[in-house]
Design an enzyme around this catalytic site. Sequence first.
Site, PDB file in Angstrom:
ATOM      1  N   GLY A 168      20.207  15.530  55.350  1.00 33.02           N
ATOM      2  CA  GLY A 168      19.749  14.451  54.457  1.00 33.02           C
ATOM      3  C   GLY A 168      18.354  13.961  54.763  1.00 33.02           C
ATOM      4  O   GLY A 168      18.021  12.806  54.521  1.00 33.02           O
ATOM      5  N   GLY A 202      15.479  15.848  53.837  1.00 27.46           N
ATOM      6  CA  GLY A 202      14.499  16.544  53.002  1.00 27.46           C
ATOM      7  C   GLY A 202      14.057  17.883  53.584  1.00 27.46           C
ATOM      8  O   GLY A 202      13.101  18.474  53.099  1.00 27.46           O
ATOM      9  N   LEU A 203      14.763  18.352  54.609  1.00 28.60           N
ATOM     10  CA  LEU A 203      14.361  19.632  55.214  1.00 28.60           C
ATOM     11  C   LEU A 203      15.212  20.802  54.704  1.00 28.60           C
ATOM     12  O   LEU A 203      15.143  21.906  55.248  1.00 28.60           O
ATOM     13  CB  LEU A 203      14.424  19.550  56.746  1.00 28.60           C
ATOM     14  N   GLY A 204      16.019  20.545  53.695  1.00 24.96           N
ATOM     15  CA  GLY A 204      16.753  21.650  53.050  1.00 24.96           C
ATOM     16  C   GLY A 204      18.002  22.089  53.787  1.00 24.96           C
ATOM     17  O   GLY A 204      18.379  23.266  53.735  1.00 24.96           O
ATOM     18  N   SER A 205      18.681  21.130  54.442  1.00 24.17           N
ATOM     19  CA  SER A 205      19.887  21.509  55.200  1.00 24.17           C
ATOM     20  C   SER A 205      21.005  22.006  54.272  1.00 24.17           C
ATOM     21  O   SER A 205      21.717  22.945  54.621  1.00 24.17           O
ATOM     22  CB  SER A 205      20.391  20.344  56.044  1.00 24.17           C
ATOM     23  N   SER A 206      21.126  21.407  53.092  1.00 26.01           N
ATOM     24  CA  SER A 206      22.224  21.832  52.214  1.00 26.01           C
ATOM     25  C   SER A 206      21.963  23.232  51.651  1.00 26.01           C
ATOM     26  O   SER A 206      22.878  24.062  51.570  1.00 26.01           O
ATOM     27  CB  SER A 206      22.470  20.825  51.091  1.00 26.01           C
ATOM     28  N   ALA A 207      20.711  23.528  51.325  1.00 24.73           N
ATOM     29  CA  ALA A 207      20.390  24.877  50.831  1.00 24.73           C
ATOM     30  C   ALA A 207      20.658  25.903  51.927  1.00 24.73           C
ATOM     31  O   ALA A 207      21.219  26.972  51.678  1.00 24.73           O
ATOM     32  CB  ALA A 207      18.928  24.951  50.394  1.00 24.73           C
ATOM     33  N   ASP A 225      14.605  24.877  47.134  1.00 27.48           N
ATOM     34  CA  ASP A 225      15.188  24.932  48.484  1.00 27.48           C
ATOM     35  C   ASP A 225      15.968  26.219  48.701  1.00 27.48           C
ATOM     36  O   ASP A 225      15.823  26.876  49.732  1.00 27.48           O
ATOM     37  CB  ASP A 225      16.136  23.750  48.699  1.00 27.48           C
TER      38      ASP A 225
END
Length: 305
Positions: free
Chosen positions: A89, A91-96, A138
Site C-alpha cells: 500500500g 505505491g511501489l506496486g506490491s499488488s501487481a 504496474d
Amino acid sequence: MITCSAPGKIYLFGEHAVVYGESAICCAVELRTKVHVEKSNDILIESTLGTTGIDYEIHPYVSYAIEKMQRLTDITGVRIRIESEIPVGSGLGSSAAVTVASIQALNHLYECGLSLEDIARTGHEIEKMVQGNASPTDTYVSTMGGVVMIPQRKQLPLLKCPIVIGNTNQFSSTKELVGNVANLRSEFPTIIESILFNIGQMSMIAEKFVHEGDYMTIGKLMNVNQGLLDAIGVGSAELSSLVYAARNSGAICAKITGAGGGGCIISLADDNTAMTIAKAIEDAGGEAIITKNTEEGVRLEPLNG
Ligand code: PMV
C-alpha cells in the site's frame, strides 16, 4: 515446488499525467515478491496476512489468480506461500507483483504455456477485479521489468545509479488522489491541463537523457516534476519533508512516486551518497530503502530460491 518472483515499480516521471494519456517513465526495482507453489490436497494460501483457502477478502489477488488459472487447467489442490520485500500500500506496486508472480508460478506448475503478454494482461484484469479500476502500468512493468515509457511500452536503458526510496508509511489511496486531480482539473481546466501536459512533455524530453545516462539532467527534470505534482495537490508535509531530507543530503533529485498523498518518494543517488541520503530520510521520520532498477521482470527462481 516452483518459485517465481516479480518486482515492484517506481515512477521516474509522469504519474497522474498518464491518466490523461500523457507519457510517463516507470521502472522495475530490485524489491521482489516471491511466490512458492506446490501441488497439494487442498487450496492453501499463506502470507503474513494469514493462512486461508480461496479468500477474496484476505488474499484477493492470489485468489483471483487461482480462479483465472482454473479456467485453463484443473487446479484442485495447491499450496501457495508468499514472501515480499515490497511494502504494501505504498505505491511501489506490491499488488501487481504478487499477482504477476502468482500467475507465472501457477503457469509453470501446471504447464499452461502463458506468454509474458498473457501474464501482464491477466494481471491487469485481476487488478481491475479487485480495485474496480487500475492502470495496466504496474502489472506490465512487473511482468516485463526494465525502464518503460508508457503508454508507448518502449523499453529504455537502465539507470545505473542507486535509487533511495523514502516511505512515509502513510496510507495513500490512488483512487482518492486521482479523483482529487480530476476535480481540480474540472475547476481550473486551462491551468491543470497545461500542468498535466507539461508533466507528459518532461517524460518525452527526459527520454534522450535516459539514453545518454545523464543523471544530472534527469534529476533536474525530476525535481521540476515534483514541483508540478505539488501544484496539482498530491503532495503532503511528510512527503515534502522526505524530499528535502534527500535533496539536502546529496541526492541528485527527489520526488514523489505514484499517487502521492502518502506513500513514497524516490531519489537518485550515487554510490557515495546513498547511505547518507537513507540516513537523512530515516532522521526525517521516513523508512529508507536503497535499491536499483532491474531489467528482470517476473522470473522463475532457482530450485532453492
Ligand atoms: O500509487 P500507484 O502506484 O497506485 O500509482 C498511481 C499512478 C497514477 O498515475 C496516479 C494513477 C494511474 O493509474 O496511473
